[in-house]
Design a protein around this motif. Sequence first.
Motif, short mmCIF file in Angstrom:
data_model
loop_
_atom_site.label_atom_id
_atom_site.label_comp_id
_atom_site.label_asym_id
_atom_site.label_seq_id
_atom_site.Cartn_x
_atom_site.Cartn_y
_atom_site.Cartn_z
N ARG A 93 0.85 -1.18 0.00
CA ARG A 93 0.00 0.00 0.00
C ARG A 93 0.89 1.24 0.00
NH1 ARG A 93 -5.34 1.37 1.61
NH2 ARG A 93 -5.52 3.35 2.76
N VAL A 94 0.62 2.18 -0.90
CA VAL A 94 1.49 3.34 -1.05
C VAL A 94 0.65 4.55 -1.46
CG1 VAL A 94 2.01 2.73 -3.46
CG2 VAL A 94 3.58 4.20 -2.20
N SER A 95 1.00 5.72 -0.94
CA SER A 95 0.30 6.93 -1.33
C SER A 95 0.66 7.30 -2.76
CB SER A 95 0.65 8.08 -0.38
OG SER A 95 1.98 8.52 -0.61
N LEU A 96 -0.25 8.00 -3.44
CA LEU A 96 0.02 8.39 -4.82
C LEU A 96 1.21 9.36 -4.89
CD1 LEU A 96 -1.30 7.92 -7.69
CD2 LEU A 96 -2.38 6.82 -5.74
N ALA A 97 1.36 10.19 -3.88
CA ALA A 97 2.48 11.14 -3.89
C ALA A 97 3.81 10.42 -3.85
CB ALA A 97 2.34 12.10 -2.71
N LYS A 127 -2.21 14.29 -13.48
CA LYS A 127 -2.17 13.39 -14.65
C LYS A 127 -1.70 12.00 -14.26
CE LYS A 127 -0.57 13.17 -19.43
NZ LYS A 127 0.22 13.87 -20.50
N PHE A 128 -0.75 11.94 -13.34
CA PHE A 128 -0.25 10.65 -12.85
C PHE A 128 -1.38 9.87 -12.19
CE2 PHE A 128 1.68 8.07 -9.46
CZ PHE A 128 2.60 7.31 -10.19
N ARG A 129 -2.21 10.56 -11.41
CA ARG A 129 -3.33 9.94 -10.73
C ARG A 129 -4.29 9.31 -11.73
NH1 ARG A 129 -4.74 14.15 -8.24
NH2 ARG A 129 -3.63 13.73 -6.28
N ALA A 130 -4.56 10.02 -12.81
CA ALA A 130 -5.46 9.50 -13.85
C ALA A 130 -4.86 8.26 -14.51
CB ALA A 130 -5.72 10.59 -14.89
N THR A 131 -3.54 8.27 -14.69
CA THR A 131 -2.87 7.12 -15.30
C THR A 131 -2.96 5.89 -14.42
OG1 THR A 131 -1.32 8.59 -16.45
CG2 THR A 131 -0.69 6.29 -16.24
N ILE A 132 -2.75 6.06 -13.11
CA ILE A 132 -2.83 4.93 -12.19
C ILE A 132 -4.26 4.40 -12.12
CG2 ILE A 132 -2.53 4.20 -9.79
CD1 ILE A 132 0.07 4.62 -11.39
N LYS A 133 -5.22 5.29 -12.16
CA LYS A 133 -6.62 4.87 -12.16
C LYS A 133 -6.92 4.03 -13.40
CE LYS A 133 -11.35 6.69 -11.90
NZ LYS A 133 -12.18 7.94 -11.85
N ALA A 134 -6.40 4.45 -14.55
CA ALA A 134 -6.61 3.69 -15.79
C ALA A 134 -5.89 2.34 -15.72
CB ALA A 134 -6.11 4.50 -16.98
N LEU A 135 -4.70 2.33 -15.13
CA LEU A 135 -3.94 1.09 -15.00
C LEU A 135 -4.69 0.10 -14.11
CD1 LEU A 135 -1.33 -0.50 -15.55
CD2 LEU A 135 -0.31 0.65 -13.57
N ALA A 136 -5.28 0.61 -13.03
CA ALA A 136 -6.05 -0.27 -12.14
C ALA A 136 -7.25 -0.85 -12.87
CB ALA A 136 -6.51 0.52 -10.91
N GLY A 137 -7.89 -0.04 -13.69
CA GLY A 137 -9.05 -0.53 -14.44
C GLY A 137 -8.68 -1.54 -15.51
N ALA A 138 -7.52 -1.37 -16.15
CA ALA A 138 -7.10 -2.28 -17.21
C ALA A 138 -6.67 -3.63 -16.66
CB ALA A 138 -5.96 -1.65 -18.00
N ASN A 139 -6.11 -3.66 -15.45
CA ASN A 139 -5.70 -4.91 -14.79
C ASN A 139 -4.75 -5.73 -15.66
OD1 ASN A 139 -5.67 -6.82 -12.71
ND2 ASN A 139 -7.38 -7.97 -13.58
N VAL A 140 -3.69 -5.07 -16.15
CA VAL A 140 -2.76 -5.74 -17.08
C VAL A 140 -1.39 -6.02 -16.47
CG1 VAL A 140 -3.86 -4.79 -19.14
CG2 VAL A 140 -2.03 -3.50 -18.03
N LEU A 141 -1.12 -5.54 -15.26
CA LEU A 141 0.20 -5.76 -14.68
C LEU A 141 0.44 -7.24 -14.42
CD1 LEU A 141 1.05 -3.06 -12.00
CD2 LEU A 141 1.84 -3.21 -14.36
N PRO A 142 1.59 -7.76 -14.81
CA PRO A 142 1.92 -9.15 -14.44
C PRO A 142 2.06 -9.26 -12.92
CG PRO A 142 3.41 -8.30 -16.14
CD PRO A 142 2.65 -7.14 -15.62
N ASP A 143 1.62 -10.36 -12.37
CA ASP A 143 1.83 -10.73 -10.96
C ASP A 143 1.02 -9.95 -9.94
OD1 ASP A 143 3.79 -12.48 -11.92
OD2 ASP A 143 5.41 -11.06 -11.57
N TYR A 144 0.51 -8.76 -10.31
CA TYR A 144 -0.15 -7.91 -9.32
C TYR A 144 -1.44 -7.29 -9.86
CZ TYR A 144 4.47 -8.35 -7.31
OH TYR A 144 5.64 -8.88 -6.83
N ARG A 145 -2.40 -7.13 -8.95
CA ARG A 145 -3.60 -6.34 -9.22
C ARG A 145 -3.44 -4.99 -8.52
NH1 ARG A 145 -5.71 -11.36 -8.01
NH2 ARG A 145 -5.93 -10.76 -5.82
N VAL A 146 -3.93 -3.95 -9.15
CA VAL A 146 -3.84 -2.61 -8.57
C VAL A 146 -5.24 -2.14 -8.21
CG1 VAL A 146 -2.95 -0.27 -8.84
CG2 VAL A 146 -1.96 -2.14 -10.18
#
Length: 298
Positions: free
Chosen positions: A225-229, A243-262
């Motif tokens: 668990r980590v803060s966005l900052a 903009k970084f926050r929006a990117t992480i939100k999109a990454l969480a929705g896409a669920n494409v990271l190997p080994d981990y869910r965001v």
Amino acid sequence: MAVDDVDADTRGFLSPNRHQQRDFFVADILDAAPKDDLASMEHPLFALKAGDKRVRVYARNGTTVTVKPGHDGCATIHDKDLWIYCISQLVEAINRSRKDVGRVLRLTGYDFLVATNRRTDGDSYRRLGDTLARLCGTRIETNIATDGRRERAGFGLIDSWRVIERDHDGRMVAIEITLPEWLWRSVQAKHVLTVSRDYFRLRKPLDRRIYELARKHCGGQPKWRVSLAVLHEKSGSTDTLRKFRATIKALAGANVLPDYRVVFDLGNDVATFYARAQKGAKAQLKDLLTELKRGNRP
């Protein structure tokens, strides 16, 4: 006495020395698992954008990193694939007790391109040459500790490189690379982690960087668990926090990271990385039930 030094009468008794001592390690282990070094996973040594020619300074918890671009710009996180390939080969060779291991490697461009999920056309070989130039031109000044030693030092991401080509068509036959002593110490101390082969399938530079951080900090734990900052700072992203926050939100929705869910908690501005293994699923369920008991919507 070397075979070449003996006279003709003696040659009838001795077989030729077919495996003479080399001054470089031949990176020819096709099944080596991808390995990344801990220091570069923790600290943003590699640029996320091509053509970045800014001097970047990163400081956190007593560690400072200054990245100075070369003529061709800073080495990018896609250029780092060559670092990962070399580290993987060296660690596997050490595990197999090979005696020729050192920080000077000889590899073929084809093996590297295949191992890192790249095309093997002419343009890919040309890009590999550009990668070598950026890695050698980018200078790092840091006090990162490796193998128990902390020193203020400057080095290139690779010390030197040489491409061997065929005379008649200029095709790349082999590449010789000298890794910096700093990285070689990390390899010898096995300050490395295995990364997913699907890492090389991630197209976006920031997605690769976020995976590195998740792999480094979550590791074998159920979650991180980590803060966005803090995540923004660790990533080395030059985007605004918004903009970084929006990117992480999109990454969480896409669920494409190997080994981990965001999972992104917008209300608390926190990202949680859960291991895809069963223990990660249990940790995520536990967190969900806790939020429900607090009356929060999942």
